[in-house]
Design a protein around this motif. Sequence first.
Motif, PDB file in Angstrom:
ATOM      1  N   ARG A  77      -7.429 -18.676  11.044  1.00 40.03           N
ATOM      2  CA  ARG A  77      -8.822 -18.621  11.291  1.00 40.03           C
ATOM      3  C   ARG A  77      -8.023 -17.278  12.587  1.00 40.03           C
ATOM      4  NH1 ARG A  77     -13.522 -22.891  12.844  1.00 40.03           N
ATOM      5  NH2 ARG A  77     -13.179 -23.543  10.169  1.00 40.03           N
ATOM      6  N   LYS A  78      -7.236 -17.189  13.624  1.00 39.20           N
ATOM      7  CA  LYS A  78      -7.549 -16.448  14.707  1.00 39.20           C
ATOM      8  C   LYS A  78      -7.040 -15.403  13.838  1.00 39.20           C
ATOM      9  CE  LYS A  78      -6.520 -18.500  18.910  1.00 39.20           C
ATOM     10  NZ  LYS A  78      -5.357 -19.151  19.832  1.00 39.20           N
ATOM     11  N   ALA A  79      -6.097 -15.174  12.571  1.00 42.55           N
ATOM     12  CA  ALA A  79      -5.400 -13.885  11.255  1.00 42.55           C
ATOM     13  C   ALA A  79      -6.863 -13.576  11.394  1.00 42.55           C
ATOM     14  CB  ALA A  79      -4.803 -14.111  10.796  1.00 42.55           C
ATOM     15  N   GLU A  80      -7.874 -14.304  10.967  1.00 37.19           N
ATOM     16  CA  GLU A  80      -8.847 -13.763  10.233  1.00 37.19           C
ATOM     17  C   GLU A  80     -10.169 -12.906  11.625  1.00 37.19           C
ATOM     18  OE1 GLU A  80     -10.928 -16.604   8.712  1.00 37.19           O
ATOM     19  OE2 GLU A  80      -9.000 -16.512   6.495  1.00 37.19           O
ATOM     20  N   TYR A  81      -9.712 -13.526  12.699  1.00 32.78           N
ATOM     21  CA  TYR A  81     -11.021 -13.442  13.848  1.00 32.78           C
ATOM     22  C   TYR A  81      -9.494 -12.097  14.466  1.00 32.78           C
ATOM     23  CZ  TYR A  81     -12.204 -17.795  14.227  1.00 32.78           C
ATOM     24  OH  TYR A  81     -13.478 -18.713  13.968  1.00 32.78           O
ATOM     25  N   LEU A  82      -8.676 -11.814  14.309  1.00 29.53           N
ATOM     26  CA  LEU A  82      -8.104 -10.196  14.951  1.00 29.53           C
ATOM     27  C   LEU A  82      -8.299  -9.620  13.908  1.00 29.53           C
ATOM     28  CD1 LEU A  82      -4.119 -10.933  15.410  1.00 29.53           C
ATOM     29  CD2 LEU A  82      -6.715 -10.521  16.893  1.00 29.53           C
ATOM     30  N   GLN A  83      -8.296  -9.741  12.062  1.00 30.48           N
ATOM     31  CA  GLN A  83      -8.887  -8.515  11.748  1.00 30.48           C
ATOM     32  C   GLN A  83     -10.290  -8.050  11.621  1.00 30.48           C
ATOM     33  OE1 GLN A  83      -8.018 -10.060   8.125  1.00 30.48           O
ATOM     34  NE2 GLN A  83      -5.538  -8.305   7.831  1.00 30.48           N
ATOM     35  N   ALA A  84     -11.638  -9.634  12.141  1.00 26.56           N
ATOM     36  CA  ALA A  84     -12.380  -8.866  11.941  1.00 26.56           C
ATOM     37  C   ALA A  84     -13.481  -7.943  13.258  1.00 26.56           C
ATOM     38  CB  ALA A  84     -13.138 -10.394  12.547  1.00 26.56           C
ATOM     39  N   VAL A  85     -11.971  -8.045  14.606  1.00 26.52           N
ATOM     40  CA  VAL A  85     -12.163  -6.770  15.131  1.00 26.52           C
ATOM     41  C   VAL A  85     -11.554  -5.814  15.413  1.00 26.52           C
ATOM     42  CG1 VAL A  85     -10.977  -6.835  18.208  1.00 26.52           C
ATOM     43  CG2 VAL A  85     -11.865  -9.025  17.635  1.00 26.52           C
ATOM     44  N   ALA A  86     -10.695  -6.060  14.882  1.00 22.52           N
ATOM     45  CA  ALA A  86      -9.521  -4.506  14.077  1.00 22.52           C
ATOM     46  C   ALA A  86     -10.741  -3.807  13.034  1.00 22.52           C
ATOM     47  CB  ALA A  86      -8.767  -4.582  13.135  1.00 22.52           C
ATOM     48  N   GLU A  87     -11.726  -4.450  12.100  1.00 23.84           N
ATOM     49  CA  GLU A  87     -12.540  -4.062  11.795  1.00 23.84           C
ATOM     50  C   GLU A  87     -13.497  -2.894  12.020  1.00 23.84           C
ATOM     51  OE1 GLU A  87     -13.395  -6.701   8.730  1.00 23.84           O
ATOM     52  OE2 GLU A  87     -11.709  -6.984   8.031  1.00 23.84           O
ATOM     53  N   GLN A  91      -6.380  -0.253  12.843  1.00 21.14           N
ATOM     54  CA  GLN A  91      -6.588   0.796  11.508  1.00 21.14           C
ATOM     55  C   GLN A  91      -5.195  -0.497  10.711  1.00 21.14           C
ATOM     56  OE1 GLN A  91      -5.080   4.508  10.515  1.00 21.14           O
ATOM     57  NE2 GLN A  91      -5.915   4.240   9.026  1.00 21.14           N
ATOM     58  N   GLN A  92      -3.875  -0.314  11.652  1.00 23.08           N
ATOM     59  CA  GLN A  92      -2.795  -0.963  10.849  1.00 23.08           C
ATOM     60  C   GLN A  92      -3.667  -2.727  11.185  1.00 23.08           C
ATOM     61  OE1 GLN A  92      -0.331   0.214  14.601  1.00 23.08           O
ATOM     62  NE2 GLN A  92       0.649   1.363  13.034  1.00 23.08           N
ATOM     63  N   VAL A  93      -3.966  -3.196  12.098  1.00 26.05           N
ATOM     64  CA  VAL A  93      -4.122  -4.636  11.743  1.00 26.05           C
ATOM     65  C   VAL A  93      -5.034  -4.813  10.806  1.00 26.05           C
ATOM     66  CG1 VAL A  93      -5.260  -6.634  13.425  1.00 26.05           C
ATOM     67  CG2 VAL A  93      -3.714  -4.285  14.493  1.00 26.05           C
ATOM     68  N   ALA A  94      -6.213  -4.200  10.460  1.00 30.00           N
ATOM     69  CA  ALA A  94      -7.301  -4.424   9.774  1.00 30.00           C
ATOM     70  C   ALA A  94      -6.597  -4.241   7.887  1.00 30.00           C
ATOM     71  CB  ALA A  94      -8.257  -2.971   9.629  1.00 30.00           C
ATOM     72  N   ALA A  95      -5.634  -3.753   8.432  1.00 31.55           N
ATOM     73  CA  ALA A  95      -5.091  -3.697   7.091  1.00 31.55           C
ATOM     74  C   ALA A  95      -3.603  -5.164   6.961  1.00 31.55           C
ATOM     75  CB  ALA A  95      -4.155  -2.344   6.197  1.00 31.55           C
ATOM     76  N   MET A  96      -3.489  -5.968   7.480  1.00 29.19           N
ATOM     77  CA  MET A  96      -2.652  -6.863   7.209  1.00 29.19           C
ATOM     78  C   MET A  96      -3.166  -7.412   6.608  1.00 29.19           C
ATOM     79  SD  MET A  96      -1.385  -7.280  11.988  1.00 29.19           S
ATOM     80  CE  MET A  96      -0.419  -5.574  12.484  1.00 29.19           C
ATOM     81  N   ASP A  97      -1.803  -8.889   6.255  1.00 32.93           N
ATOM     82  CA  ASP A  97      -2.200  -9.623   5.172  1.00 32.93           C
ATOM     83  C   ASP A  97      -1.992 -10.922   6.093  1.00 32.93           C
ATOM     84  OD1 ASP A  97      -2.221 -10.861   2.560  1.00 32.93           O
ATOM     85  OD2 ASP A  97      -0.396 -11.820   3.560  1.00 32.93           O
ATOM     86  N   VAL A  98      -3.184 -11.687   5.643  1.00 38.46           N
ATOM     87  CA  VAL A  98      -3.016 -12.872   6.991  1.00 38.46           C
ATOM     88  C   VAL A  98      -2.044 -13.797   6.235  1.00 38.46           C
ATOM     89  CG1 VAL A  98      -4.610 -14.499   6.941  1.00 38.46           C
ATOM     90  CG2 VAL A  98      -5.835 -12.606   6.600  1.00 38.46           C
ATOM     91  N   GLU A  99      -1.146 -14.087   4.831  1.00 35.61           N
ATOM     92  CA  GLU A  99      -0.080 -14.787   5.105  1.00 35.61           C
ATOM     93  C   GLU A  99       0.511 -14.267   5.858  1.00 35.61           C
ATOM     94  OE1 GLU A  99      -0.364 -17.817   3.950  1.00 35.61           O
ATOM     95  OE2 GLU A  99      -2.093 -17.537   3.012  1.00 35.61           O
ATOM     96  N   ARG A 101       7.173  -8.459  15.280  1.00 33.52           N
ATOM     97  CA  ARG A 101       7.015  -7.423  13.744  1.00 33.52           C
ATOM     98  C   ARG A 101       5.956  -6.444  13.579  1.00 33.52           C
ATOM     99  NH1 ARG A 101       7.176 -11.982   9.018  1.00 33.52           N
ATOM    100  NH2 ARG A 101       6.247 -10.830   7.382  1.00 33.52           N
ATOM    101  N   TYR A 102       4.901  -6.332  14.139  1.00 30.88           N
ATOM    102  CA  TYR A 102       3.951  -5.284  13.878  1.00 30.88           C
ATOM    103  C   TYR A 102       3.939  -4.384  14.894  1.00 30.88           C
ATOM    104  CZ  TYR A 102       2.467  -8.203  10.948  1.00 30.88           C
ATOM    105  OH  TYR A 102       2.309  -9.358   9.467  1.00 30.88           O
ATOM    106  N   GLY A 103       4.183  -4.649  16.087  1.00 33.10           N
ATOM    107  CA  GLY A 103       4.288  -3.435  17.262  1.00 33.10           C
ATOM    108  C   GLY A 103       5.408  -1.812  17.273  1.00 33.10           C
TER     109      GLY A 103
END
Length: 298
Positions: free
Chosen positions: A180-190, A162-170, A131-133
Amino acid sequence: MTSRRSARLLAKAASPILTPKASKVLKKPVTKKPAVRVAAAVTSTKAPAIDAGVTYATLADPGMMEAAILYLKSADPKLGQIIDQTTDECSMSLTRDDNNETSFVSLCKSVIFQQLAGNAARAILLRFLKRYGTLTDTSKAPLLTDDSSELQLTDFEFPTAQQVAAMDVEEMKAVGLGQRKAEYLQAVAEQFNSGALSEKMLLGMSDENVSRALVSIRGIGQWTCDMFLMFHLKRPNILPTGDLAVRKAMCHHFKVPFGKKTPTHEQMVEMAQAWEPYRSVATWYMWRLAGTITQKTT
């Protein structure tokens, strides 16, 4: 416990014990004190501490693994027997499946694999990448819509921070990630997208400072940090005291009781003193030992 107590533990495990002075036997690598445990709740606005001009030894360095094996076999003959009986090569010295994998990607994959069986985690990661790669071979694009396709994880480049930080969690949840894992990925990306962390920073940090920097990120605990230090940065002197299999194996090896609350972090550090500065390698063999023993909890 004192260092004398540590010596008695080793004597109990195997006798006699020969502990050579590494500086006289081997070219001793850069070593650091044991990595400290850092609470997951730590937060800091300070920039990570980078040791300017310092190059940290890694198990991928030429001759490092050979030096580690020689030292461990002399320092702990009982461990030497385990080493001799193990036919597999210690994987920490091997080139990673993707040697170009960045620290950011390694940490994201660690988050995805947390608390999941390997096959289930790989299936989620593959759906995430579809989906994202980015496909490295665009001729395989038609396979993206085929659920039974033979696309592999190695066919994709991981999205950028940058792409992961901008992703929509839903939308991230649609590939099998939990909230939570979606939010954790964004926390790492940020952290990487903002410049708070970078590949260069992590390579230039001591083991302790890598721990402090990473466990401050939501979703990254000490165990994940230890695995990152051992298998991505390939640091030679990490002891993952929170790993259940390592705890059980060390109790068996040193003939000390294993319980729900024992051994403690401090007790494990004391037991492993003879393995320094190669506790990462000794730990790998403890995992091999753990697969062969049955131990009751006291």
